[in-house]
Design a protein around this motif. Structure first.
Motif, PDB file in Angstrom:
ATOM      1  N   UNK A   1       0.837  -1.211   0.000  1.00  0.00           N
ATOM      2  CA  UNK A   1       0.000   0.000   0.000  1.00  0.00           C
ATOM      3  C   UNK A   1       0.874   1.266   0.000  1.00  0.00           C
ATOM      4  N   UNK A   2       0.314   2.349  -0.491  1.00  0.00           N
ATOM      5  CA  UNK A   2       0.972   3.664  -0.412  1.00  0.00           C
ATOM      6  C   UNK A   2      -0.064   4.725  -0.073  1.00  0.00           C
ATOM      7  N   UNK A   3       0.421   5.826   0.480  1.00  0.00           N
ATOM      8  CA  UNK A   3      -0.436   6.984   0.761  1.00  0.00           C
ATOM      9  C   UNK A   3       0.115   8.150  -0.039  1.00  0.00           C
ATOM     10  N   UNK A   4      -0.779   8.867  -0.716  1.00  0.00           N
ATOM     11  CA  UNK A   4      -0.354  10.029  -1.498  1.00  0.00           C
ATOM     12  C   UNK A   4      -1.468  11.027  -1.674  1.00  0.00           C
ATOM     13  N   UNK A   5      -1.075  12.272  -1.859  1.00  0.00           N
ATOM     14  CA  UNK A   5      -2.040  13.317  -2.227  1.00  0.00           C
ATOM     15  C   UNK A   5      -2.147  13.261  -3.743  1.00  0.00           C
ATOM     16  N   UNK A   6      -3.186  12.597  -4.237  1.00  0.00           N
ATOM     17  CA  UNK A   6      -3.241  12.264  -5.659  1.00  0.00           C
ATOM     18  C   UNK A   6      -3.628  13.432  -6.555  1.00  0.00           C
ATOM     19  N   UNK A   7      -4.787  13.989  -6.335  1.00  0.00           N
ATOM     20  CA  UNK A   7      -5.266  15.098  -7.162  1.00  0.00           C
ATOM     21  C   UNK A   7      -6.434  15.777  -6.458  1.00  0.00           C
ATOM     22  N   UNK A   8      -6.935  16.837  -7.071  1.00  0.00           N
ATOM     23  CA  UNK A   8      -7.998  17.616  -6.429  1.00  0.00           C
ATOM     24  C   UNK A   8      -9.308  16.834  -6.311  1.00  0.00           C
ATOM     25  N   UNK A   9      -9.465  15.797  -7.127  1.00  0.00           N
ATOM     26  CA  UNK A   9     -10.699  15.006  -7.055  1.00  0.00           C
ATOM     27  C   UNK A   9     -10.685  14.020  -5.895  1.00  0.00           C
ATOM     28  N   UNK A  10      -9.518  13.456  -5.605  1.00  0.00           N
ATOM     29  CA  UNK A  10      -9.435  12.420  -4.568  1.00  0.00           C
ATOM     30  C   UNK A  10      -8.889  12.913  -3.251  1.00  0.00           C
ATOM     31  N   UNK A  11      -8.046  13.952  -3.287  1.00  0.00           N
ATOM     32  CA  UNK A  11      -7.383  14.388  -2.066  1.00  0.00           C
ATOM     33  C   UNK A  11      -6.327  13.377  -1.651  1.00  0.00           C
ATOM     34  N   UNK A  12      -6.075  13.256  -0.341  1.00  0.00           N
ATOM     35  CA  UNK A  12      -5.090  12.309   0.190  1.00  0.00           C
ATOM     36  C   UNK A  12      -5.762  10.955   0.354  1.00  0.00           C
ATOM     37  N   UNK A  13      -5.170   9.918  -0.262  1.00  0.00           N
ATOM     38  CA  UNK A  13      -5.782   8.580  -0.226  1.00  0.00           C
ATOM     39  C   UNK A  13      -4.724   7.529   0.060  1.00  0.00           C
ATOM     40  N   UNK A  14      -5.201   6.355   0.505  1.00  0.00           N
ATOM     41  CA  UNK A  14      -4.341   5.184   0.636  1.00  0.00           C
ATOM     42  C   UNK A  14      -4.782   4.181  -0.410  1.00  0.00           C
ATOM     43  N   UNK A  15      -3.836   3.707  -1.207  1.00  0.00           N
ATOM     44  CA  UNK A  15      -4.161   2.838  -2.323  1.00  0.00           C
ATOM     45  C   UNK A  15      -3.113   1.716  -2.452  1.00  0.00           C
ATOM     46  N   UNK A  16      -3.491   0.607  -3.109  1.00  0.00           N
ATOM     47  CA  UNK A  16      -2.515  -0.444  -3.405  1.00  0.00           C
ATOM     48  C   UNK A  16      -1.596   0.010  -4.537  1.00  0.00           C
ATOM     49  N   UNK A  17      -0.415  -0.570  -4.598  1.00  0.00           N
ATOM     50  CA  UNK A  17       0.527  -0.202  -5.655  1.00  0.00           C
ATOM     51  C   UNK A  17      -0.044  -0.493  -7.043  1.00  0.00           C
ATOM     52  N   UNK A  18      -0.909  -1.518  -7.134  1.00  0.00           N
ATOM     53  CA  UNK A  18      -1.501  -1.865  -8.421  1.00  0.00           C
ATOM     54  C   UNK A  18      -2.472  -0.804  -8.915  1.00  0.00           C
ATOM     55  N   UNK A  19      -2.946   0.046  -8.002  1.00  0.00           N
ATOM     56  CA  UNK A  19      -3.858   1.124  -8.378  1.00  0.00           C
ATOM     57  C   UNK A  19      -3.186   2.096  -9.332  1.00  0.00           C
ATOM     58  N   UNK A  20      -1.940   2.421  -9.042  1.00  0.00           N
ATOM     59  CA  UNK A  20      -1.171   3.332  -9.892  1.00  0.00           C
ATOM     60  C   UNK A  20       0.304   2.974  -9.720  1.00  0.00           C
TER      61      UNK A  20
END
Length: 286
Positions: free
Chosen positions: A258-277
């Motif tokens: 898993x990773x946590x990142x501030x992705x974009x203005x639509x999602x904000x800060x999220x936790x996602x699996x590496x396979x997500x992006x």
């Protein structure tokens, strides 16, 4: 004898005809000589006058010709100098035009590179939004909650977030706990917290919690530590998207895939699996 014979006569004595003839001849010869001499003198005197009148005329013509020749030479020299100046100016202008063309090509190449980078970022953002919508739709059908505080599970992760938390210790655990606590906050370009972040602002602020100073932008953060393989990640590693030194996005690996990142203005800060992006690479600072 006459009574006047004793008186001297007032008349001049008569001269003989022969004497008169001789004298007349002499006089005539003298006059002829004088006439010839006079004529000769006149002829001789006329010649210098003629030469004196002609010489100034010839001299003036020669002077005029010399002056014209000098003027022509001076004009030719001026023309040559003017042509030389024009040639030099043309060469200088050509050199400057060549330099300007090279500079324009350089700027065009830089602009093209920047446009391509922006296009890649936009494409990545669009792909991220599309994938997120797909994941959210799938999650809505199964009741799985994504991007929480670490208490839920992600269908793509294959492991629970609590498992990934247990693998982080020390400074890495501090970073992981911090970034997870920011999940759900807004994405704002240039923001570094506490209520909003951009991608590099979140990473920089997370490492500040353990007194590690990182560069502000993602390009520099992608080279801030030691490059590590994506197959050998540890919690607290910095993930980057793009190439090292010119990355356009960063996040923090929190363990368990898993990773946590501030992705974009639509999602904000999220936790996602590496396979997500899937990231491009990672660096280890700790």
């Amino acid at each position: 004898m006459s009574h006047t014979a004793h008186i001297r006569s007032h008349r001049k004595p008569r001269r003989s005809a022969s004497t008169l003839a001789v004298r007349a001849g002499v006089a005539g010869g003298v006059l002829s000589t004088l006439a010839v001499a006079g004529a000769s003198g006149s002829a001789n005197a006329a010649e210098p006058v003629t030469q004196t009148l002609e010489l100034p005329t010839l001299t003036a013509d020669l002077a005029a010709q010399a002056a014209q020749s000098a003027d022509a030479t001076e004009q030719a020299a001026a023309n040559y100098q003017l042509q030389a100046e024009r040639d030099a100016a043309a060469a200088k202008a050509a050199k400057k035009a060549e330099a300007d063309l090279a500079e324009a090509k350089k700027k065009a190449a830089e602009a093209k590179k920047k446009a391509e980078e922006e296009a890649r970022r936009e494409a990545a953002a669009r792909a991220s939004r599309t994938a997120e919508r797909t994941t959210l739709s799938a999650s809505a059908g199964t009741g799985t909650v994504l991007g929480g505080s670490g208490t839920g599970s992600d269908a793509d992760a294959g492991t629970s977030t609590s498992t990934s938390t247990s693998t982080a210790t020390g400074s890495a655990a501090t970073i992981v706990n911090f970034v997870r606590a920011q999940v759900g906050k807004a994405y704002v370009p240039g923001a570094t917290g506490p209520s909003a972040y951009d991608c590099s602002g979140l990473v920089q602020t997370a490492f500040r919690q353990i007194n590690v100073s990182l560069p502000r932008v993602s390009q520099d953060q992608s080279t801030a530590g030691t490059q590590v393989s994506l197959s050998n990640l540890q919690p607290g590693d910095i993930l980057y998207w793009g190439s090292a030194g010119s990355a356009y996005h960063v996040g923090v690996y929190v363990g368990g895939g898993m990773f946590v990142g501030a992705q974009n203005s639509s999602t904000g800060v999220v936790e996602r699996p590496l396979s997500y992006d899937p990231p491009t690479g990672a660096v280890r600072v700790l």
